[in-house]
Design a protein around this motif. Sequence first.
Motif, PDB file in Angstrom:
ATOM      1  N   ASN A  34       0.829  -1.204   0.000  1.00 20.95           N
ATOM      2  CA  ASN A  34       0.000   0.000   0.000  1.00 20.95           C
ATOM      3  C   ASN A  34       0.867   1.259   0.000  1.00 20.95           C
ATOM      4  O   ASN A  34       0.908   2.005   0.963  1.00 20.95           O
ATOM      5  CB  ASN A  34      -0.941  -0.016   1.206  1.00 20.95           C
ATOM      6  N   LYS A  35       1.561   1.477  -1.087  1.00 19.25           N
ATOM      7  CA  LYS A  35       2.447   2.628  -1.197  1.00 19.25           C
ATOM      8  C   LYS A  35       1.614   3.896  -1.327  1.00 19.25           C
ATOM      9  O   LYS A  35       0.580   3.917  -1.980  1.00 19.25           O
ATOM     10  CB  LYS A  35       3.371   2.465  -2.405  1.00 19.25           C
ATOM     11  N   ASN A  36       2.072   4.972  -0.683  1.00 22.51           N
ATOM     12  CA  ASN A  36       1.311   6.210  -0.746  1.00 22.51           C
ATOM     13  C   ASN A  36       1.902   7.221  -1.708  1.00 22.51           C
ATOM     14  O   ASN A  36       1.408   8.341  -1.818  1.00 22.51           O
ATOM     15  CB  ASN A  36       1.154   6.824   0.652  1.00 22.51           C
ATOM     16  N   PHE A  37       2.961   6.863  -2.432  1.00 30.00           N
ATOM     17  CA  PHE A  37       3.505   7.690  -3.509  1.00 30.00           C
ATOM     18  C   PHE A  37       3.776   6.771  -4.697  1.00 30.00           C
ATOM     19  O   PHE A  37       4.464   5.753  -4.547  1.00 30.00           O
ATOM     20  CB  PHE A  37       4.790   8.400  -3.080  1.00 30.00           C
ATOM     21  N   LEU A  38       3.236   7.130  -5.858  1.00 36.43           N
ATOM     22  CA  LEU A  38       3.300   6.236  -7.008  1.00 36.43           C
ATOM     23  C   LEU A  38       3.754   6.965  -8.261  1.00 36.43           C
ATOM     24  O   LEU A  38       3.544   8.169  -8.418  1.00 36.43           O
ATOM     25  CB  LEU A  38       1.921   5.620  -7.271  1.00 36.43           C
ATOM     26  N   SER A  39       4.360   6.198  -9.177  1.00 41.26           N
ATOM     27  CA  SER A  39       4.722   6.723 -10.485  1.00 41.26           C
ATOM     28  C   SER A  39       3.507   6.712 -11.403  1.00 41.26           C
ATOM     29  O   SER A  39       2.454   6.160 -11.070  1.00 41.26           O
ATOM     30  CB  SER A  39       5.867   5.898 -11.081  1.00 41.26           C
ATOM     31  N   ALA A  40       3.660   7.288 -12.579  1.00 40.86           N
ATOM     32  CA  ALA A  40       2.539   7.515 -13.495  1.00 40.86           C
ATOM     33  C   ALA A  40       1.789   6.229 -13.833  1.00 40.86           C
ATOM     34  O   ALA A  40       2.384   5.245 -14.261  1.00 40.86           O
ATOM     35  CB  ALA A  40       3.043   8.168 -14.774  1.00 40.86           C
ATOM     36  N   GLY A  41       0.483   6.246 -13.631  1.00 46.50           N
ATOM     37  CA  GLY A  41      -0.380   5.142 -14.032  1.00 46.50           C
ATOM     38  C   GLY A  41      -0.447   3.973 -13.078  1.00 46.50           C
ATOM     39  O   GLY A  41      -1.264   3.067 -13.293  1.00 46.50           O
ATOM     40  N   ALA A  42       0.369   3.952 -12.036  1.00 44.97           N
ATOM     41  CA  ALA A  42       0.315   2.844 -11.082  1.00 44.97           C
ATOM     42  C   ALA A  42      -1.065   2.809 -10.414  1.00 44.97           C
ATOM     43  O   ALA A  42      -1.706   3.839 -10.202  1.00 44.97           O
ATOM     44  CB  ALA A  42       1.407   2.999 -10.026  1.00 44.97           C
ATOM     45  N   TYR A  43      -1.510   1.611 -10.086  1.00 49.88           N
ATOM     46  CA  TYR A  43      -2.846   1.416  -9.535  1.00 49.88           C
ATOM     47  C   TYR A  43      -3.000   2.126  -8.189  1.00 49.88           C
ATOM     48  O   TYR A  43      -2.225   1.912  -7.257  1.00 49.88           O
ATOM     49  CB  TYR A  43      -3.112  -0.080  -9.376  1.00 49.88           C
ATOM     50  N   VAL A  44      -4.022   2.974  -8.085  1.00 42.34           N
ATOM     51  CA  VAL A  44      -4.353   3.652  -6.830  1.00 42.34           C
ATOM     52  C   VAL A  44      -5.460   2.900  -6.107  1.00 42.34           C
ATOM     53  O   VAL A  44      -5.351   2.578  -4.933  1.00 42.34           O
ATOM     54  CB  VAL A  44      -4.783   5.115  -7.084  1.00 42.34           C
ATOM     55  N   GLY A  45      -6.528   2.578  -6.796  1.00 39.91           N
ATOM     56  CA  GLY A  45      -7.648   1.862  -6.203  1.00 39.91           C
ATOM     57  C   GLY A  45      -8.822   1.853  -7.162  1.00 39.91           C
ATOM     58  O   GLY A  45      -8.806   2.529  -8.204  1.00 39.91           O
ATOM     59  N   ALA A  46      -9.849   1.092  -6.814  1.00 44.56           N
ATOM     60  CA  ALA A  46     -11.078   1.110  -7.599  1.00 44.56           C
ATOM     61  C   ALA A  46     -11.903   2.329  -7.206  1.00 44.56           C
ATOM     62  O   ALA A  46     -11.724   2.902  -6.127  1.00 44.56           O
ATOM     63  CB  ALA A  46     -11.871  -0.166  -7.358  1.00 44.56           C
ATOM     64  N   LEU A  47     -12.769   2.744  -8.083  1.00 42.07           N
ATOM     65  CA  LEU A  47     -13.640   3.879  -7.791  1.00 42.07           C
ATOM     66  C   LEU A  47     -14.498   3.607  -6.555  1.00 42.07           C
ATOM     67  O   LEU A  47     -15.015   2.506  -6.370  1.00 42.07           O
ATOM     68  CB  LEU A  47     -14.566   4.167  -8.968  1.00 42.07           C
ATOM     69  N   ASP A  48     -14.608   4.622  -5.707  1.00 38.68           N
ATOM     70  CA  ASP A  48     -15.581   4.562  -4.615  1.00 38.68           C
ATOM     71  C   ASP A  48     -16.971   4.405  -5.235  1.00 38.68           C
ATOM     72  O   ASP A  48     -17.274   4.992  -6.268  1.00 38.68           O
ATOM     73  CB  ASP A  48     -15.497   5.856  -3.803  1.00 38.68           C
ATOM     74  N   GLU A  49     -17.816   3.586  -4.643  1.00 41.67           N
ATOM     75  CA  GLU A  49     -19.098   3.256  -5.265  1.00 41.67           C
ATOM     76  C   GLU A  49     -19.979   4.484  -5.476  1.00 41.67           C
ATOM     77  O   GLU A  49     -20.638   4.617  -6.505  1.00 41.67           O
ATOM     78  CB  GLU A  49     -19.832   2.204  -4.424  1.00 41.67           C
ATOM     79  N   SER A  50     -19.993   5.403  -4.509  1.00 43.52           N
ATOM     80  CA  SER A  50     -20.808   6.611  -4.684  1.00 43.52           C
ATOM     81  C   SER A  50     -20.241   7.493  -5.785  1.00 43.52           C
ATOM     82  O   SER A  50     -20.991   8.118  -6.554  1.00 43.52           O
ATOM     83  CB  SER A  50     -20.894   7.391  -3.368  1.00 43.52           C
ATOM     84  N   VAL A  51     -18.904   7.542  -5.878  1.00 39.71           N
ATOM     85  CA  VAL A  51     -18.265   8.324  -6.926  1.00 39.71           C
ATOM     86  C   VAL A  51     -18.532   7.697  -8.293  1.00 39.71           C
ATOM     87  O   VAL A  51     -18.761   8.401  -9.286  1.00 39.71           O
ATOM     88  CB  VAL A  51     -16.746   8.428  -6.673  1.00 39.71           C
ATOM     89  N   ALA A  52     -18.511   6.371  -8.348  1.00 40.40           N
ATOM     90  CA  ALA A  52     -18.811   5.682  -9.607  1.00 40.40           C
ATOM     91  C   ALA A  52     -20.187   6.085 -10.120  1.00 40.40           C
ATOM     92  O   ALA A  52     -20.373   6.309 -11.327  1.00 40.40           O
ATOM     93  CB  ALA A  52     -18.718   4.173  -9.405  1.00 40.40           C
ATOM     94  N   GLN A  53     -21.150   6.228  -9.229  1.00 37.65           N
ATOM     95  CA  GLN A  53     -22.489   6.657  -9.636  1.00 37.65           C
ATOM     96  C   GLN A  53     -22.469   8.090 -10.151  1.00 37.65           C
ATOM     97  O   GLN A  53     -23.140   8.409 -11.144  1.00 37.65           O
ATOM     98  CB  GLN A  53     -23.460   6.527  -8.458  1.00 37.65           C
ATOM     99  N   GLU A  54     -21.699   8.953  -9.481  1.00 36.04           N
ATOM    100  CA  GLU A  54     -21.591  10.342  -9.938  1.00 36.04           C
ATOM    101  C   GLU A  54     -21.014  10.423 -11.350  1.00 36.04           C
ATOM    102  O   GLU A  54     -21.429  11.261 -12.164  1.00 36.04           O
ATOM    103  CB  GLU A  54     -20.688  11.141  -8.994  1.00 36.04           C
ATOM    104  N   LEU A  55     -20.041   9.585 -11.639  1.00 34.36           N
ATOM    105  CA  LEU A  55     -19.371   9.611 -12.931  1.00 34.36           C
ATOM    106  C   LEU A  55     -20.104   8.802 -13.996  1.00 34.36           C
ATOM    107  O   LEU A  55     -19.804   8.933 -15.188  1.00 34.36           O
ATOM    108  CB  LEU A  55     -17.942   9.065 -12.790  1.00 34.36           C
ATOM    109  N   GLY A  56     -21.020   7.956 -13.570  1.00 35.53           N
ATOM    110  CA  GLY A  56     -21.688   7.073 -14.516  1.00 35.53           C
ATOM    111  C   GLY A  56     -20.792   5.935 -14.966  1.00 35.53           C
ATOM    112  O   GLY A  56     -20.924   5.424 -16.082  1.00 35.53           O
TER     113      GLY A  56
END
Length: 718
Positions: A261-283
């Motif tokens: 669970n690194k808290n600093f990442l290089s370009a494009g490295a996986y951060v996480g899946a969309l939060d479910e409520s945010v996924a609804q906001e974005l469609g």
Amino acid sequence: MRQRRQSRSLLSIAQQRMMVSLGIEQKMIYYVGVDVGTGSARACLIDSMGNILSLAEKPIQREELKPNYITQSSQEIWQAICHCVKCVVRDSEVAPEKIHGIGFDATCSLVVIDGEDEKEIAVGPDFTNTDQNIILWMDHRAGKETEEINATNDKCLKYVGGQMSIEMEIPKIKWLKNNISKEQFDKCRFFDLADYLTFKATGKETRSFCSTVCKQGLLPIGVEGSQDGWSEEFLNHIGLPELAENDFEMIGGSVQVEGDNKNFLSAGAYVGALDESVAQELGLPAHCVVGSGVIDAYAGWIGTVAAQTDIELPELVKKDSAKKGIDKATGRLAAVAGTSTCHIALSKDPIFVNGVWGPYRDVMAHGFWCAEGGQSCTGALLAHVLSTHPAFTELSHLSDAANISKFDYLNSRLENLVQQRGERSVVSLAKHLFFYGDYHGNRSPIADPSMRAAIIGQSMDNSIDDLAIMYLGACEFIAQQTRQIVEKMCDAGHDLSVIFMSGGQCRNGLLMRLLADCTGLPIVIPRYIDAAVVFGSALLGAVASESFNAHQHKSDLRTRRKSSLTVHDLPDVPGKAGFLGKLTKQAPDMPSPYTAPHATSSTSQIASTSSGYPFPIVGSTTTNKDEMPDSPNEEEPVSFKTVKTNAEGFLHDSQTNGDQLWNVMHNMTGGGKVVQPRSSDDPDRILLNAKYSIFLDMAQTQRKYRQAIDSVESKLKG
């Protein structure tokens, strides 16, 4: 609000039929890119072959209640993003469950929220308006704080060009401390805008090396003996000890060197899946994953430097044969052009260049270094030259009557002047005009904000022909200064062999020709001229998604992503390889609204107003692509390298993420058109070389004159 809409007409009828017969349409994977600029938010949706299927844009506001105090709203920006993402999903007609990755880029602006309830904190000058919680990158309120920081000469400043810019985030944070109560300041949590967007999307405070290293003074582990990333000594020295408290909690924490669970990442490295409520906001579906974000100019690098050119470039072929993975990106300079231009290059070793920001480690890939040069005004320079000339109104009328852009009209006018005046070429029209165009100071390589413009050779001619030649002088200046930046970088140790352009300036054939002839390097025009940056962000989502292993992840996500198939999972049928090769390798030959010259005339229109036009016109091709591939083994199908994943099935190995990024870039970027420099003995090249010496002298002489006058003034005051 301005939107662009595109359906599947991007592909020819024959290609669509082939996709259906191969089952590609049902198995295709899609990704979304989000780009937040100074004045708008954009989103695009791409498929796993790198085709942009839809693009949307929505303006965002900025507030300037006092000069140099420029703010924005994170709420407004997020709402604009949600609007654009929903638009591109709708316009593409892609089923949302097939969208598996999203990436973000943004300007280097400072977002401030409450660390406890995540509500917005006002950043002034109106501290009652919490909606205005972003200090925009171009805000210059922190002049005093910047001087105090740079006076420390701390070792971390060595990696940001020797001194922090007033536009970076640490001076802005210091200004806030000086202007709000301690109680309020202690509540603050600070984000670069791109990092805030990944936080908003996932709920994770993961930061990018791109924002923190390039703009906030973080030194990755091992650089200058760094152990935590942030320097507690430096933060104490500049009067910000609060930032070091609780393991640097206010600015993202210390850099972890162990664990998944690194808290600093290089370009494009996986951060996480969309939060479910945010996924609804974005469609978007909740299984859509988020890649670590980047600064907007760096997304332009991602979206351009892996382009496969329409003609072979020996400079790249020779070097690439001895390289693997992300190392192949070294030696390729990205010029991300707009109002200003950023020049970004990757290297295996740290290379220090006077007047060039960096080197920055781990920004794009673990162990690799980025350098960032720039020109303070390029697009803005051309606009200024045109709009301030007495013949500007006449130019507007003439270009409108010809139904072409102002630049195209001037280019054709210059061609006519060659014939009328009996000159050898367009370049020779300005042989006695010496134009030095640093109207807004110099970013690179002089790094002197006090530099200004100087023009030798002006007359009292106010005609449209004089405007055309002044415009030619401005284009020549942009090209000569690019040569100066390239030479300084190469003298310091960079081995630059090609320039990959992006932005609307790519459509200016005269400017592209001058860039090639002044630098002596091939100029590559990308497939997506106006969308290279947002396309680069979509590739960040693809990198995060490709690191996903559906067979190892949790069962609920595995079920929702059961259609997660890459192109190499498609059925192996005759003609597949050649067809996929046509789609991926020959991408620039497919008509696309994002390469069409919306502000530029067609070649036929220019021919009607000019006796000749040697400059390349970039736009949609008319090549017939309805023919089926005639060689089933012509190209290899797209496939992504299998890499090591952690127990959850996501790539966290920083050693391999760079190669994963390159694989995605190489397989999805598509092609680019090349503008080759003329031979070194060409008369125009010889003339431009002679004028380059004068260009350098004008810069040096201006500084010499200024120092002489400053010396006199200091004595008078004394």
